[in-house]
Design a protein around this motif. Structure first.
Motif, PDB file in Angstrom:
ATOM      1  N   PHE A  66       0.837  -1.195   0.000  1.00 29.41           N
ATOM      2  CA  PHE A  66       0.000   0.000   0.000  1.00 29.41           C
ATOM      3  C   PHE A  66       0.876   1.250   0.000  1.00 29.41           C
ATOM      4  CE2 PHE A  66      -2.748  -3.178   2.120  1.00 29.41           C
ATOM      5  CZ  PHE A  66      -3.834  -3.113   1.259  1.00 29.41           C
ATOM      6  N   LEU A  67       0.577   2.178  -0.887  1.00 23.55           N
ATOM      7  CA  LEU A  67       1.215   3.493  -0.913  1.00 23.55           C
ATOM      8  C   LEU A  67       0.157   4.501  -0.471  1.00 23.55           C
ATOM      9  CD1 LEU A  67       3.140   3.371  -4.333  1.00 23.55           C
ATOM     10  CD2 LEU A  67       3.906   2.610  -2.073  1.00 23.55           C
ATOM     11  N   VAL A  68       0.419   5.167   0.642  1.00 21.51           N
ATOM     12  CA  VAL A  68      -0.617   5.967   1.307  1.00 21.51           C
ATOM     13  C   VAL A  68      -0.132   7.393   1.521  1.00 21.51           C
ATOM     14  CG1 VAL A  68      -2.145   6.093   3.311  1.00 21.51           C
ATOM     15  CG2 VAL A  68      -1.307   3.857   2.525  1.00 21.51           C
ATOM     16  N   ILE A  69      -1.062   8.350   1.349  1.00 22.63           N
ATOM     17  CA  ILE A  69      -0.765   9.744   1.687  1.00 22.63           C
ATOM     18  C   ILE A  69      -1.887  10.299   2.548  1.00 22.63           C
ATOM     19  CG2 ILE A  69      -1.784  10.611  -0.479  1.00 22.63           C
ATOM     20  CD1 ILE A  69       0.383  12.870  -0.328  1.00 22.63           C
ATOM     21  N   ASP A  70      -1.503  11.010   3.595  1.00 22.37           N
ATOM     22  CA  ASP A  70      -2.453  11.644   4.505  1.00 22.37           C
ATOM     23  C   ASP A  70      -2.962  12.930   3.856  1.00 22.37           C
ATOM     24  OD1 ASP A  70      -3.451  13.381   6.670  1.00 22.37           O
ATOM     25  OD2 ASP A  70      -2.687  11.837   8.010  1.00 22.37           O
ATOM     26  N   LYS A  71      -4.283  13.065   3.754  1.00 24.43           N
ATOM     27  CA  LYS A  71      -4.876  14.208   3.065  1.00 24.43           C
ATOM     28  C   LYS A  71      -4.639  15.521   3.797  1.00 24.43           C
ATOM     29  CE  LYS A  71      -8.769  11.959   2.980  1.00 24.43           C
ATOM     30  NZ  LYS A  71     -10.197  11.567   2.800  1.00 24.43           N
ATOM     31  N   THR A  72      -4.382  15.459   5.103  1.00 24.92           N
ATOM     32  CA  THR A  72      -4.194  16.687   5.881  1.00 24.92           C
ATOM     33  C   THR A  72      -2.725  17.016   6.096  1.00 24.92           C
ATOM     34  OG1 THR A  72      -6.291  16.302   7.040  1.00 24.92           O
ATOM     35  CG2 THR A  72      -4.753  17.852   8.047  1.00 24.92           C
ATOM     36  N   SER A  73      -1.990  16.059   6.657  1.00 21.63           N
ATOM     37  CA  SER A  73      -0.582  16.320   6.995  1.00 21.63           C
ATOM     38  C   SER A  73       0.354  16.173   5.803  1.00 21.63           C
ATOM     39  CB  SER A  73      -0.129  15.358   8.102  1.00 21.63           C
ATOM     40  OG  SER A  73      -0.042  14.026   7.607  1.00 21.63           O
ATOM     41  N   ARG A  74      -0.109  15.478   4.761  1.00 20.50           N
ATOM     42  CA  ARG A  74       0.685  15.157   3.561  1.00 20.50           C
ATOM     43  C   ARG A  74       1.800  14.150   3.852  1.00 20.50           C
ATOM     44  NH1 ARG A  74      -0.785  18.732  -0.574  1.00 20.50           N
ATOM     45  NH2 ARG A  74      -2.780  19.599   0.055  1.00 20.50           N
ATOM     46  N   MET A  75       1.793  13.567   5.038  1.00 16.07           N
ATOM     47  CA  MET A  75       2.746  12.505   5.325  1.00 16.07           C
ATOM     48  C   MET A  75       2.406  11.291   4.476  1.00 16.07           C
ATOM     49  SD  MET A  75       5.152  13.285   7.390  1.00 16.07           S
ATOM     50  CE  MET A  75       5.696  11.631   7.792  1.00 16.07           C
ATOM     51  N   MET A  76       3.464  10.554   4.074  1.00 16.85           N
ATOM     52  CA  MET A  76       3.270   9.374   3.235  1.00 16.85           C
ATOM     53  C   MET A  76       3.821   8.135   3.917  1.00 16.85           C
ATOM     54  SD  MET A  76       4.152  11.014  -0.480  1.00 16.85           S
ATOM     55  CE  MET A  76       4.955  12.474   0.180  1.00 16.85           C
ATOM     56  N   GLY A  77       3.285   7.004   3.513  1.00 18.86           N
ATOM     57  CA  GLY A  77       3.753   5.741   4.065  1.00 18.86           C
ATOM     58  C   GLY A  77       3.721   4.645   3.028  1.00 18.86           C
ATOM     59  N   MET A  78       4.671   3.733   3.145  1.00 18.50           N
ATOM     60  CA  MET A  78       4.720   2.546   2.290  1.00 18.50           C
ATOM     61  C   MET A  78       4.524   1.341   3.200  1.00 18.50           C
ATOM     62  SD  MET A  78       7.785   1.307  -0.310  1.00 18.50           S
ATOM     63  CE  MET A  78       7.839   2.920  -1.090  1.00 18.50           C
ATOM     64  N   TYR A  79       3.503   0.521   2.901  1.00 17.18           N
ATOM     65  CA  TYR A  79       3.108  -0.532   3.820  1.00 17.18           C
ATOM     66  C   TYR A  79       3.033  -1.891   3.130  1.00 17.18           C
ATOM     67  CZ  TYR A  79       1.675   3.457   6.660  1.00 17.18           C
ATOM     68  OH  TYR A  79       1.654   4.632   7.367  1.00 17.18           O
ATOM     69  N   PRO A  80       4.111  -2.682   3.206  1.00 13.98           N
ATOM     70  CA  PRO A  80       3.999  -4.091   2.804  1.00 13.98           C
ATOM     71  C   PRO A  80       3.050  -4.792   3.767  1.00 13.98           C
ATOM     72  CG  PRO A  80       6.302  -3.410   3.077  1.00 13.98           C
ATOM     73  CD  PRO A  80       5.459  -2.344   3.682  1.00 13.98           C
ATOM     74  N   VAL A  81       2.481  -5.903   3.335  1.00 14.86           N
ATOM     75  CA  VAL A  81       1.470  -6.600   4.137  1.00 14.86           C
ATOM     76  C   VAL A  81       2.109  -7.798   4.833  1.00 14.86           C
ATOM     77  CG1 VAL A  81      -0.765  -7.759   4.088  1.00 14.86           C
ATOM     78  CG2 VAL A  81      -0.316  -5.846   2.539  1.00 14.86           C
ATOM     79  N   SER A  82       1.925  -7.877   6.137  1.00 18.83           N
ATOM     80  CA  SER A  82       2.527  -8.941   6.939  1.00 18.83           C
ATOM     81  C   SER A  82       1.803 -10.263   6.737  1.00 18.83           C
ATOM     82  CB  SER A  82       2.480  -8.568   8.419  1.00 18.83           C
ATOM     83  OG  SER A  82       1.131  -8.559   8.881  1.00 18.83           O
TER      84      SER A  82
END
Length: 243
Positions: free
Chosen positions: A188-204
């Motif tokens: 999952f490639l995710v971006i926070d709509k408010t803070s604009r922080m991003m994260g990359m989340y492989p699935v366990s």
């Protein structure tokens, strides 16, 4: 099978045509929480509309260019109603939402690791697939099929809570289904709509196992009420649980 997959490239077929012959991750929540809602068509809403535009900007920019928008503060009033009527829409994109999604896409593509994955040579966008999983036919449409991973783009209202969203919004079952369909792990490639922080989340593995259990339980509900030989009447469904 190839003919069906080709048909499923068309969103109209995927959601309202031949695709209705297949289970998908979007059915999981209903089958587990309210099986009476199984396969009921959901009305378009703001979250669907804005999320769809966000995906189109990255994956199908030619479609994004065709999306009409109107510069209003709210979805009320004669101007908005006239806009819907003019374009034959049930809900319309506001200009401020359009600009917000475009800025989020700029943020994502400005991060080297994200851009390299999204724009990797040979990647495919919006790829449909079907396969039998635990005895039933399932469908899925991957945002991005890369050389080693599937990528799924998501916006979030709180990236700090995304790990819990994986469970709450059935992203765990999505990851399991898509890995079964395509034979590649989902990230999952995710971006926070408010803070604009991003994260990359492989699935366990834990999330995949939890997702598989959701799929198995959903299939049990499907067969019980909707399968070829349903054993129970959906109109008689109710929850029974000691509290």
């Amino acid at each position: 099978m190839k003919d069906i997959i080709k048909l499923l490239q068309d969103d109209r077929e995927y959601y309202d045509g031949v695709g209705k012959n297949y289970l998908s991750n979007s059915n999981i929540g209903d089958l587990l929480k309210n099986p009476k809602n199984f396969n009921k068509k959901q009305k378009d809403n703001k979250n669907f509309l804005v999320g769809r535009y966000f995906h189109q900007l990255i994956l199908e920019p030619e479609k994004a260019q065709e999306v009409p928008h109107i510069d209003l503060a709210t979805r009320r009033g004669k101007a908005y109603d006239s806009f819907l009527e003019e374009h034959g829409l049930a809900i319309g994109l506001l200009t401020k939402e359009k600009l917000m999604m475009e800025s989020l896409v700029d943020e994502i593509l400005n991060v080297d690791d994200f851009r390299d994955l999204i724009r990797e040579d040979g990647v495919q966008y919006e790829v449909p697939m079907i396969k039998e999983i635990h005895g039933e036919m399932w469908k899925g449409k991957a945002d991005i099929v890369g050389s080693e991973h599937l990528l799924d783009l998501k916006t979030s209202s709180s990236i700090e809570k995304f790990r819990w969203s994986v469970r709450d919004y059935n992203y765990d079952s999505q990851a399991y289904i898509y890995q079964e369909l395509f034979g590649k792990p989902l990230v999952f490639l995710v971006i926070d709509k408010t803070s604009r922080m991003m994260g990359m989340y492989p699935v366990s593995e834990e999330s995949l196992e939890r997702g598989e259990q959701k799929v198995i339980k959903a299939i049990e509900q499907y067969r019980k009420f909707y399968g070829d030989n349903p054993s129970e009447d959906i109109n008689q469904f109710y929850f029974y649980e000691e509290v």
